[in-house]
Design a protein around this motif. Structure first.
Motif, PDB file in Angstrom:
ATOM      1  N   ALA A 111     -42.832 129.706  52.433  1.00 21.45           N
ATOM      2  CA  ALA A 111     -41.456 129.668  52.928  1.00 21.45           C
ATOM      3  C   ALA A 111     -40.976 131.074  53.291  1.00 21.45           C
ATOM      4  O   ALA A 111     -40.315 131.280  54.316  1.00 21.45           O
ATOM      5  CB  ALA A 111     -40.531 129.043  51.889  1.00 21.45           C
ATOM      6  N   LYS A 112     -41.321 132.043  52.463  1.00 20.01           N
ATOM      7  CA  LYS A 112     -40.934 133.430  52.723  1.00 20.01           C
ATOM      8  C   LYS A 112     -41.594 133.938  54.014  1.00 20.01           C
ATOM      9  O   LYS A 112     -40.950 134.594  54.836  1.00 20.01           O
ATOM     10  CB  LYS A 112     -41.322 134.302  51.536  1.00 20.01           C
ATOM     11  CG  LYS A 112     -40.799 135.693  51.611  1.00 20.01           C
ATOM     12  CD  LYS A 112     -41.041 136.425  50.309  1.00 20.01           C
ATOM     13  CE  LYS A 112     -40.547 137.847  50.425  1.00 20.01           C
ATOM     14  NZ  LYS A 112     -39.680 138.259  49.389  1.00 20.01           N
ATOM     15  N   ALA A 113     -42.868 133.631  54.193  1.00 24.85           N
ATOM     16  CA  ALA A 113     -43.587 134.054  55.392  1.00 24.85           C
ATOM     17  C   ALA A 113     -42.999 133.398  56.649  1.00 24.85           C
ATOM     18  O   ALA A 113     -42.841 134.052  57.686  1.00 24.85           O
ATOM     19  CB  ALA A 113     -45.067 133.715  55.271  1.00 24.85           C
ATOM     20  N   LEU A 114     -42.663 132.131  56.563  1.00 21.71           N
ATOM     21  CA  LEU A 114     -42.074 131.433  57.703  1.00 21.71           C
ATOM     22  C   LEU A 114     -40.712 132.017  58.063  1.00 21.71           C
ATOM     23  O   LEU A 114     -40.360 132.124  59.243  1.00 21.71           O
ATOM     24  CB  LEU A 114     -41.963 129.936  57.424  1.00 21.71           C
ATOM     25  CG  LEU A 114     -43.288 129.180  57.446  1.00 21.71           C
ATOM     26  CD1 LEU A 114     -43.093 127.737  56.995  1.00 21.71           C
ATOM     27  CD2 LEU A 114     -43.920 129.229  58.827  1.00 21.71           C
ATOM     28  N   LYS A 115     -39.962 132.405  57.060  1.00 18.40           N
ATOM     29  CA  LYS A 115     -38.652 133.023  57.293  1.00 18.40           C
ATOM     30  C   LYS A 115     -38.820 134.348  58.029  1.00 18.40           C
ATOM     31  O   LYS A 115     -38.095 134.640  58.981  1.00 18.40           O
ATOM     32  CB  LYS A 115     -37.927 133.233  55.965  1.00 18.40           C
ATOM     33  CG  LYS A 115     -36.524 133.731  56.104  1.00 18.40           C
ATOM     34  CD  LYS A 115     -35.843 133.814  54.753  1.00 18.40           C
ATOM     35  CE  LYS A 115     -34.422 134.315  54.899  1.00 18.40           C
ATOM     36  NZ  LYS A 115     -33.727 134.382  53.618  1.00 18.40           N
ATOM     37  N   GLN A 116     -39.799 135.148  57.609  1.00 17.94           N
ATOM     38  CA  GLN A 116     -40.064 136.428  58.269  1.00 17.94           C
ATOM     39  C   GLN A 116     -40.563 136.211  59.705  1.00 17.94           C
ATOM     40  O   GLN A 116     -40.155 136.934  60.618  1.00 17.94           O
ATOM     41  CB  GLN A 116     -41.087 137.241  57.471  1.00 17.94           C
ATOM     42  CG  GLN A 116     -40.555 137.789  56.178  1.00 17.94           C
ATOM     43  CD  GLN A 116     -39.379 138.730  56.398  1.00 17.94           C
ATOM     44  OE1 GLN A 116     -39.382 139.561  57.287  1.00 17.94           O
ATOM     45  NE2 GLN A 116     -38.356 138.571  55.580  1.00 17.94           N
ATOM     46  N   LEU A 117     -41.420 135.231  59.901  1.00 16.64           N
ATOM     47  CA  LEU A 117     -41.921 134.924  61.234  1.00 16.64           C
ATOM     48  C   LEU A 117     -40.768 134.521  62.154  1.00 16.64           C
ATOM     49  O   LEU A 117     -40.714 134.947  63.309  1.00 16.64           O
ATOM     50  CB  LEU A 117     -42.974 133.813  61.171  1.00 16.64           C
ATOM     51  CG  LEU A 117     -43.560 133.367  62.504  1.00 16.64           C
ATOM     52  CD1 LEU A 117     -44.247 134.534  63.220  1.00 16.64           C
ATOM     53  CD2 LEU A 117     -44.536 132.230  62.291  1.00 16.64           C
TER      54      LEU A 117
END
Length: 71
Positions: free
Chosen positions: A8-14
């Motif tokens: 979820a954190k990675a998707l938010k950054q992407l």
């Protein structure tokens, strides 16, 4: 559970990166950023694909970051 958190954190950054790139005014610079930060291409490959010198490409990249700081 931890994996979901990091995903979820990675998707938010992407999403942040994609939004930043989408708002770059110049199409050529937008393409440089897309190839580097979304497609993870090497600098030399991007320059070759765009038929420009690496120094020209780096200059455009640097100018974009500099302009962003002044907003």
């Amino acid at each position: 559970m931890l994996l979901r958190f990091w995903r979820a954190k990675a998707l938010k950054q992407l999403t942040k990166i994609e939004l930043y790139i989408a708002n770059i005014e110049k199409a050529e610079v937008r393409l440089i950023f897309t190839k580097r930060y979304i497609q993870f291409k090497r600098w030399e490959d991007i320059a070759r694909e765009m038929c420009m010198s690496e120094s020209s490409m780096f200059r455009r990249h640097k100018e974009q970051l500099k302009n962003e700081q002044h907003r």
